[in-house]
Write a protein that holds these residues in place. Structure first.
Motif, short mmCIF file in Angstrom:
data_model
loop_
_atom_site.label_atom_id
_atom_site.label_comp_id
_atom_site.label_asym_id
_atom_site.label_seq_id
_atom_site.Cartn_x
_atom_site.Cartn_y
_atom_site.Cartn_z
N ALA A 66 0.86 -1.20 0.03
CA ALA A 66 -0.07 0.12 0.04
C ALA A 66 0.87 1.11 0.01
O ALA A 66 0.50 2.29 -0.70
CB ALA A 66 -0.84 -0.02 1.28
N GLU A 67 2.02 1.44 0.69
CA GLU A 67 2.74 2.34 0.69
C GLU A 67 3.56 2.61 -0.43
O GLU A 67 3.86 3.55 -0.91
CB GLU A 67 3.83 2.35 1.84
N LEU A 68 3.82 1.50 -1.26
CA LEU A 68 4.39 1.51 -2.51
C LEU A 68 3.60 2.22 -3.53
O LEU A 68 4.00 2.88 -4.35
CB LEU A 68 4.94 -0.05 -2.84
N ALA A 69 2.07 1.50 -3.23
CA ALA A 69 1.35 2.42 -4.31
C ALA A 69 1.14 3.82 -4.19
O ALA A 69 1.25 4.60 -5.32
CB ALA A 69 -0.27 1.54 -4.18
N GLU A 70 1.27 4.13 -2.87
CA GLU A 70 0.97 5.71 -2.58
C GLU A 70 2.29 6.29 -3.29
O GLU A 70 1.97 7.58 -3.82
CB GLU A 70 0.80 5.87 -1.06
N THR A 71 3.44 5.99 -3.13
CA THR A 71 4.65 6.59 -3.58
C THR A 71 4.62 6.39 -5.22
O THR A 71 4.81 7.62 -5.72
CB THR A 71 5.79 5.80 -3.15
N ALA A 72 4.42 5.32 -5.79
CA ALA A 72 4.01 5.17 -7.42
C ALA A 72 3.22 6.16 -7.78
O ALA A 72 3.37 6.89 -8.80
CB ALA A 72 3.77 3.77 -7.48
#
Length: 300
Positions: A66-72
């Motif tokens: 989920a954090e990767l998705a936010e950054t992406a």
């Protein structure tokens, strides 16, 4: 002798067969690209693979999809606002040099590099793309109408490893390299599916891509007699509404299956969603694009 296995069920059985091995890299090589390949989990067998694979899994367990998705998503919004260039390679752009990376190639690598703690993660996509072009074999690789020589990959490996701060530098770089072309191709394929059917959901577009034109088209194994088996990773019969994307053959199977399907899908979905919202051109990716380099991702 080389044999191609067509049936997806047979491919899964071969991928789980402990008697089949991957070609190994040369740890004693003078070339940094070859030593990097030998330090990864991808090009070793037996206990060395098992130990490195366990370290990769632990590293990935520390990354929240989920954090990767936010950054992406944040990076894609910034890139989308700054550029009107096509997000996927077109017939003209496939001949471009790696100095002109598409959003689909830049964002996944920069996102992962940031979360893995690399210094100056914005520099990593260019370096990783150069390494990824030579990663499957360690020798010169063709990129469009140009050639990326192994010495360019050697130089990129040295700089990229120096940028690693936390964890195991070679394994962290392996995660970036193996996600580079595969995740770009997943994004490009989903954008092509959306272009063909604008009402399709992002999830369905990703699943269709995984089943029908997998980001890593095939992988290889060598049997005890030296025969090479080519194992395609597509499954056109997969149902986009029923299948769990993380379990699809595109992510491999057996002890070398991709350990990060949730991470890859989270990043890819975030990029596609933002590009759809921003109305970027959704150009189909030519199947011969270098983002579909067999063996560049997949096995870990």
């Amino acid at each position: 002798m080389t044999t191609t296995i067509i049936d997806p069920g047979a491919v899964r059985r071969h991928l789980a067969d402990p008697a089949l091995r991957v070609p190994e890299a040369d740890a004693a090589s003078a070339r940094p690209i070859e030593r990097f390949r030998a330090a990864s989990s991808r090009f070793v067998n037996g206990d060395a693979h098992d130990v490195r694979r366990a370290r990769l899994e632990q590293r990935l367990a520390d990354l929240d999809p989920a954090e990767l998705a936010e950054t992406a998503a944040r990076m894609t919004r910034a890139a989308s606002t700054a550029s009107t260039a096509p997000t996927a390679p077109t017939a003209a752009s496939t001949a471009a040099t790696l100095s002109d990376l598409t959003i689909s190639r830049r964002i996944p690598v920069a996102c992962l590099a940031r979360h893995l703690g690399f210094n100056r993660p914005e520099r990593l996509p260019q370096l990783v793309a150069t390494i990824a072009a030579a990663y499957p074999t360690g020798i010169a690789a063709v990129e469009g109408d140009g050639v990326i020589a192994a010495d360019a990959a050697d130089a990129a490996v040295d700089v990229a490893l120096q940028a690693a701060v936390d964890g195991d530098a070679a394994l962290d770089l392996q995660l970036l390299v193996q996600s580079c072309l595969a995740t770009a191709s997943l994004i490009d394929g989903a954008l092509a599916a959306v272009a063909a059917a604008p009402a399709v959901s992002t999830r369905t577009a990703l699943v269709q891509t995984l089943a029908r034109r997998p980001p890593v088209p095939a992988t290889r194994r060598v049997d005890p007699h030296g025969a090479v088996l080519v194992l395609p990773l597509g499954d056109p019969a997969a149902h986009p509404a029923a299948d769990d994307p993380a379990s699809m053959l595109a992510f491999g199977s057996g002890p070398r299956a991709c350990p990060a399907p949730a991470h890859a899908l989270a990043i890819a979905a975030a990029v596609v969603d933002v590009l759809r919202a921003h109305g970027h051109p959704l150009a189909a990716t030519d199947a011969s694009s270098a983002s579909r380099t067999a063996g560049s991702g997949g096995d870990r």
